[in-house]
Write an enzyme that holds these catalytic residues in place. Structure first.
Site, PDB file in Angstrom:
ATOM      1  N   ASP A 156      -4.179   0.366   9.738  1.00  0.00           N
ATOM      2  CA  ASP A 156      -5.161   1.286   9.947  1.00  0.00           C
ATOM      3  C   ASP A 156      -6.303   0.574   9.011  1.00  0.00           C
ATOM      4  O   ASP A 156      -6.367   0.116   8.441  1.00  0.00           O
ATOM      5  CB  ASP A 156      -5.175   2.595   9.960  1.00  0.00           C
ATOM      6  CG  ASP A 156      -4.758   3.070   8.542  1.00  0.00           C
ATOM      7  OD1 ASP A 156      -5.166   2.125   7.521  1.00  0.00           O
ATOM      8  OD2 ASP A 156      -3.442   4.159   8.009  1.00  0.00           O
ATOM      9  N   ASP A 204      -1.557  -1.121   5.312  1.00  0.00           N
ATOM     10  CA  ASP A 204      -1.354  -0.809   7.455  1.00  0.00           C
ATOM     11  C   ASP A 204      -2.507  -0.922   7.653  1.00  0.00           C
ATOM     12  O   ASP A 204      -3.310  -1.180   7.602  1.00  0.00           O
ATOM     13  CB  ASP A 204      -1.411   1.221   6.359  1.00  0.00           C
ATOM     14  CG  ASP A 204      -0.651   1.897   6.268  1.00  0.00           C
ATOM     15  OD1 ASP A 204       0.965   1.376   5.819  1.00  0.00           O
ATOM     16  OD2 ASP A 204      -0.389   2.910   5.785  1.00  0.00           O
ATOM     17  N   GLU A 243       1.218  -1.373  -0.258  1.00  0.00           N
ATOM     18  CA  GLU A 243      -0.215  -0.110  -0.068  1.00  0.00           C
ATOM     19  C   GLU A 243       0.966   1.030  -0.340  1.00  0.00           C
ATOM     20  O   GLU A 243       1.576   1.524   1.022  1.00  0.00           O
ATOM     21  CB  GLU A 243      -0.502   0.374   1.141  1.00  0.00           C
ATOM     22  CG  GLU A 243      -1.680   1.342   1.331  1.00  0.00           C
ATOM     23  CD  GLU A 243      -2.267   1.508   2.542  1.00  0.00           C
ATOM     24  OE1 GLU A 243      -1.858  -0.091   4.054  1.00  0.00           O
ATOM     25  OE2 GLU A 243      -3.777   2.861   2.940  1.00  0.00           O
ATOM     26  N   ASP A 257      -8.291   2.150   6.594  1.00  0.00           N
ATOM     27  CA  ASP A 257      -7.841   2.305   5.133  1.00  0.00           C
ATOM     28  C   ASP A 257      -7.357   0.867   4.249  1.00  0.00           C
ATOM     29  O   ASP A 257      -7.317   0.689   4.368  1.00  0.00           O
ATOM     30  CB  ASP A 257      -7.234   3.112   4.775  1.00  0.00           C
ATOM     31  CG  ASP A 257      -7.838   4.293   4.135  1.00  0.00           C
ATOM     32  OD1 ASP A 257      -9.505   4.329   4.362  1.00  0.00           O
ATOM     33  OD2 ASP A 257      -7.138   5.830   4.472  1.00  0.00           O
TER      34      ASP A 257
END
Ligand code: 0RA
Length: 658
Positions: free
Chosen positions: A520, A518, A445, A522
């Site tokens: 998180d 990541d 990513e 997203d």
């Protein structure tokens, strides 16, 4: 019950003995399917009685002794003397093969094809069977038993051990049959409650207004189920097939609230059909003949499809969706997103196909074509239904456009993939080694993490593909849109396998495809989108175990030269304890914050990293789950998170707020 019978009472039941000698000939197998077939025989008789308007309630009960009972409030099996047989109607039904009202077709309009071998077969394959008939103000009872003497090898199948006894008076009518499957015949005589529940619910949908109750009085349930209380489930659907379609579409997004219901009769064949469209791109058509599922389809489905295509094309022209020069839309286009139940009733059913679940009668094709043409036209002519028909036609037009675009797009990727010696696909940093059994592809990513990964990797076998931003959510897209997306095109080209119909796992260039995103929301979203993409269009990548999720640390804990990494909060506490006073904690907000060395150490080095293999135990189940995850219904998604254990290991996945 005391057995007071002598030789005269025991009839020589040649027929039933034959059933015991070759049970497979009558019920297929002596495994679980055959066992449950006994129950379906009895239930079918009760359903017939109800379908002909003589009963409206059927109750099935499982007992601790292994026996099962089916009760209906129909007319009751005739108790009077059958002159030809010189025995009561009840005794005929349970001791004579192919006996009973079903075989003169006077009492019963329809008889289920494979089914209907009769109550006598059930009796022959039971240790005992008891029947109670309420009729003409009285309660009658009779018991049958089966014997097998090892020494003499003498077989007595389903012999009446009592006469038909009058035991009580009553104002009610009905039939109650209880039997114990013979453990000398069946491998395992335990009934499966889920199998029974599923079928009874289906029968309740197919026969609107009939109340079907399932009682499980067993204290000892099946394996893996320590439940000890008895259960009772009721199935009663006044809407019949309409309720069935609602039930199937429960987790889907429908494009029109009202369900199209078509009903008609032609040449002695009756059909009921319920249809509703969803925003899905697949069709779900379930068909039945005389309550028997026809999983392989057949003539009735063909007739239905022909009529749908013809009528809807006609109206597409009439409503000016299709111009004179436009060619017709295809049947597939009209069935995209269609959920339909087709229930046909007819005589002399002929089943064909590998599993004998395909209707062969040609008269069913013409009947269905005629009924559906008439009834659908009638539905459309009713102007209050205009909006529904327009939605359906518009959806089909989109489907046709997409089909054409997808064909072109596939051609393009095929050509792209054929370009030999194109090692750099987009921004792919390929590896130098050619051994596809060890090569790894990291899908990373973000450009900055991608850059670090390129520097960190062992270029001999690790390739890096950075993803810019979020790829589009494939669940809501069709193949052509997926292929128009640059990120996905790059992935497809990098993998080398092709896509959809052209997919071939033999051409896969990597052993491991590792998703690095990541920790998180997203990142979790991107990961979910990628997994859905692989699941939808490259399922074998998952089933063959090539897809992994790379875990990157959330924290770096350091003191002087000592550095530790933690992948979750518990680990963080642990590592802090280990390092002691004077530590510094850095929280990584994304992969991009790590320098190449750190990324190698924590996430890419095969000796140290943690990767989770993405598995799919049950592809069918997973398909639904992926829909739930990526679809736009919120509640099923919550459930998904709790049930899809494989992905639950990844904390961030739960953070994504689905
Ligand atoms: C033969 C004739 C009649 C009813 C039945 C059989 C019958 C069989 C079963 C099996 C389970 N439940 C059943 N209910 C009825 C018709 C008798 C009449 O004309 O009244």
């Amino acid at each position: 019950m005391v057995k007071t019978y002598d030789a005269n009472d025991i009839k020589v039941l040649k027929g039933l003995d034959a059933v015991r000698m070759r049970p497979g000939m009558y019920i297929g197998t002596t495994g679980p399917r055959g066992l449950h077939h006994l129950l379906w025989e009895i239930v079918d008789n009760a359903i017939d009685e109800a379908a002909n308007g003589f009963a409206d309630k059927i109750e099935v009960t499982l007992f601790d002794d292994g026996s099962i009972m089916v009760e209906d409030n129909g007319r009751g099996i005739p108790v009077d003397m059958n002159e030809a047989m010189k025995m009561s109607g009840v005794e005929v039904v349970f001791t004579q093969l192919h006996a009973g009202g079903k075989f003169n077709n006077e009492n019963y309009s329809y008889s289920g094809g494979l089914h209907g071998v009769g109550a006598a077969v059930v009796n022959a394959l039971s240790r005992w069977l008891e029947v109670e008939v309420k009729r003409e103000g009285k309660v009658y009872r009779q018991r049958f038993e089966s014997y097998y003497d090892k020494k003499t090898e003498k077989v007595e199948a389903g012999a009446a051990v009592t006469g038909l006894e009058e035991v009580d008076v009553t104002k009610e009518t009905g039939t109650k049959i209880r039997f114990l499957p013979d453990d000398r015949i069946f491998e395992d005589i335990r009934f499966n409650i889920d199998t029974i529940a599923k079928r009874l619910r289906e029968l309740a949908f197919l026969n609107r207004g009939i109340e079907i109750v399932l009682n499980d009085l067993r204290q000892v349930k099946e394996a893996n189920n320590d439940e000890k209380s008895s259960t009772r489930q009721e199935y009663l659907y006044s809407g019949g097939l309409i309720d069935f379609v609602k039930y199937i579409n429960e987790d889907r997004t429908v494009i029109h609230p009202e369900i199209i219901f078509l009903e008609g009769e032609k040449d002695g064949i009756t059909a009921q059909i319920a249809i509703q469209y969803t925003d899905s791109y697949t069709e779900s058509i379930f068909s039945y003949v005389n309550n028997i599922p026809t999983s392989e389809g057949g003539t009735h489905e063909t007739g239905f499809k022909t009529a749908i295509t013809k009528v809807l094309n006609d109206y597409a022209r009439k409503f000016n969706y299709l111009k004179e020069r436009d060619s017709n839309l295809s049947g597939e286009d009209f069935r995209e997103g269609m959920t339909a139940i087709i229930s046909v009733r007819m005589r002399n059913v002929q089943f064909e196909g590998q599993t004998k679940t395909k209707l062969g009668n040609s008269e069913a094709r013409t009947a269905l074509e005629s009924i559906v043409t008439d009834q659908l036209t009638y539905f459309i002519e009713n102007t209050t239904n205009d909006h529904v028909i327009k939605l359906i036609i518009e959806k089909a037009i989109k489907a046709a456009k997409v089909r054409e675009a997808a064909r072109r797009a596939r051609e393009i990727t095929r050509r792209k993939n054929n370009l030999e010696g194109a090692p750099l696909v987009g921004k792919l940093a390929s590896c130098t080694g050619r051994d596809t059994s060890i090569n790894e592809l990291f899908i990373v990513e973000g450009d900055s993490a991608g850059g670090s990964a390129k520097q960190a990797r062992d270029r001999r076998f690790q390739a890096i593909l950075p993803l810019r931003g979020k790829p589009l959510n494939v669940e809501k897209k069709r193949l052509d849109q997926v292929l128009a997306n640059e990120e996905f095109c790059t992935i497809i080209s990098a993998l080398g396998t092709g896509i959809g119909e052209d997919f071939n796992i033999k051409n896969l260039k990597y052993d491991k495809i590792i998703i690095l995103s990541d920790a998180d929301q997203d990142g979790a979203h991107i990961r979910a989108i990628l997994l859905t993409f692989f699941f939808r269009y490259m399922k074998e990548l998952i089933t063959e175990g090539h897809v992994y999720i790379g875990l990157s640390p959330l924290y770096k804990i350091s003191k002087g030269k000592t550095v530790e990494y933690a992948y979750n909060d518990d680990e963080l506490k642990e590592k802090i304890k280990k390092i002691g006073k004077g530590y510094v904690v850095q929280r990584y907000k994304g992969l991009g914050e790590m320098n190449p060395e750190q990324l190698w150490e924590t996430t890419m080095n095969p000796k140290k990293r943690s990767i989770v293999q993405v598995t799919i135990e049950d592809a069918a189940q997973a398909d639904k789950l992926v829909t739930i995850l990526m679809g736009d219904k919120v509640d099923p998604r919550r459930e998904y998170i709790n049930t899809f254990a494989n992905f639950n290991k990844i904390d961030a996945f739960q953070e994504m707020g689905v």
